[in-house]
Design an enzyme around this catalytic site. Structure first.
Site, PDB file in Angstrom:
ATOM      1  N   ASN A  66      19.127   3.409  22.668  1.00 43.52           N
ATOM      2  CA  ASN A  66      20.356   3.942  22.076  1.00 43.52           C
ATOM      3  C   ASN A  66      21.411   4.075  23.183  1.00 43.52           C
ATOM      4  OD1 ASN A  66      22.389   5.409  20.881  1.00 43.52           O
ATOM      5  ND2 ASN A  66      21.053   6.988  20.022  1.00 43.52           N
ATOM      6  N   CYS A  76      27.838   8.778  18.613  1.00 40.04           N
ATOM      7  CA  CYS A  76      27.354   7.442  18.241  1.00 40.04           C
ATOM      8  C   CYS A  76      28.259   6.747  17.235  1.00 40.04           C
ATOM      9  CB  CYS A  76      25.930   7.543  17.699  1.00 40.04           C
ATOM     10  SG  CYS A  76      24.820   8.211  18.931  1.00 40.04           S
ATOM     11  N   HIS A 122      24.385   1.067  14.031  1.00 42.06           N
ATOM     12  CA  HIS A 122      24.136   1.810  15.268  1.00 42.06           C
ATOM     13  C   HIS A 122      22.630   1.817  15.520  1.00 42.06           C
ATOM     14  CE1 HIS A 122      23.978   4.764  18.317  1.00 42.06           C
ATOM     15  NE2 HIS A 122      23.421   5.682  17.555  1.00 42.06           N
TER      16      HIS A 122
END
Ligand code: UT7
Length: 331
Positions: free
Chosen positions: A288, A116, A258
């Site tokens: 996500n 990520c 994020h």
């Protein structure tokens, strides 16, 4: 002699058409819309259904849009970095496939694996390449087809992830330009417990009947451990970059976090002293998307960004990896 800087001159994105909402997930696993929204902030995510298309397709589409936005021809690009944990193949690199798809015949390219944090790491690296004076125009792409490694019978993970790509063109600033990427910090702390990993398919556990039967090619996550680490790490690194650059919460125009969990984003914003109007949040629409979350935010907010705005990009992910970028907007 003035210092060369890198700045974003174009932004693009790709989102698959198929919307997998919480109601549909309720029909697949033992979950419910209320649990998903209150624990994660997610209402829906996009899934790339076409079996012939994968990460490099989404990355190339995002790249083409970013090039058009920057007014840059693909042949002018010197390098392509694709941040991803779901490359089309282990090799060749997805960046090489993108290079071919968009006709960037003068570019070299490679993939970067930092989960990520991939986009933050890739953008920081690309900025250094431009600051060195050796390269002029770089495509930085965050792209993940997370649905290819999600176990849609595991309610703890299948509700979290989506597919998407985001891309930026990075170019050298003019000498008089005050904007661009000012600073970054990056961290890694090897996690040999593999709290967040795809255990098989690599050289330790190559594909076998056993690895397939025991679902080792899917994402496995110890949600509570990762949640705690991410909440601390993303807030810490965001404060670290602010302090390093003497920025107060008033100085920050936007946090570009994020998008793993709304509660992690809110905790980061609180530690930075930011109100929610200064935080880019689109997790409700996309979930996500791993390396794509930050460029997707930049894309969604691009018409609201003003020259001189101070942006903090911040991410935490598997590895563990985490990092932040201080960027002064100028287009
Ligand atoms: O992007 C890279 C970094 N990744 C992250 O940052 C993700 C970090 N982790 C998280 O976001 C959260 O840990 C999750 C959203 C994954 C889970 O939320 P949580 O508040 O940590 O829940 P939990 O794992 O502690 O589970 C609480 C309960 C459990 O039931 P019991 O043991 O209390 O009876 C789970 O079995 O919720 C249950 N549960 C669910 N219930 C309904 C777990 N998943 C679900 C589900 N629907 N989908």
């Amino acid at each position: 002699m003035s210092i060369k800087r890198a700045k974003i001159t174009g932004i693009g994105h790709y989102l698959p058409d198929y919307v997998l909402d919480n109601a549909e997930l309720e029909t697949m696993v033992d979950t419910n819309d209320e649990w998903i929204r209150t624990r994660t902030g997610i209402s829906e995510r996009r899934i790339l259904k076409d079996p012939d298309k994968a990460t490099s397709f989404m990355a190339a589409e995002a790249a083409k849009e970013a090039l058009a936005d920057a007014g840059v021809d693909a042949e002018e690009i010197d390098a392509i970095i694709v941040a991803t944990v779901t490359p089309d193949y282990f090799f060749p690199a997805s960046a090489a496939l993108v290079q071919k798809k968009i006709g960037a015949k003068n570019a070299f390219g490679y993939d970067l694996s930092a989960a990520c944090s991939g986009f933050v790491f890739a953008l920081s690296e690309a900025a250094m390449m431009i600051e060195s004076g050796r390269l002029k125009k770089i495509l930085v792409i965050g792209a993940d087809k997370m649905s290819s490694i999600v176990d849609f019978t595991d309610r703890a993970t299948c509700i979290l992830f989506g597919d998407a790509a985001g891309a930026v063109v990075l170019e050298e600033t003019e000498e008089t330009d005050e904007g661009g990427i000012i600073d970054f910090v990056q961290h890694t702390e090897g996690d040999d417990d593999c709290s967040l990993s795809q255990p098989a398919g690599g050289s330790l556990n190559p594909a076998s009947v056993e690895t397939v039967e025991s679902k080792m090619h899917f994402i496995q996550q110890d949600g509570r451990v990762v949640f705690k680490k991410a909440t601390e790490g993303m807030a810490d690194v965001s404060l670290e970059i602010m302090e390093k650059n003497n920025l107060t919460s008033e100085d920050v125009a936007w946090l570009v976090p994020h998008q793993a969990n709304l509660r992690i984003i809110q905790a980061t914003a609180r530690r930075m002293g930011l109100t929610e109007e200064k935080v880019m949040i689109n997790i409700q629409k996309y979930g996500n998307t791993t390396a794509a979350t930050i460029p997707l935010c930049l894309y969604d907010w691009k018409d609201q960004l003003k020259d001189g705005d101070n942006l903090i990009l911040s991410a935490y992910g598997g590895g563990f990896t985490w990092g932040a970028i201080y960027l002064k907007w100028s287009k």
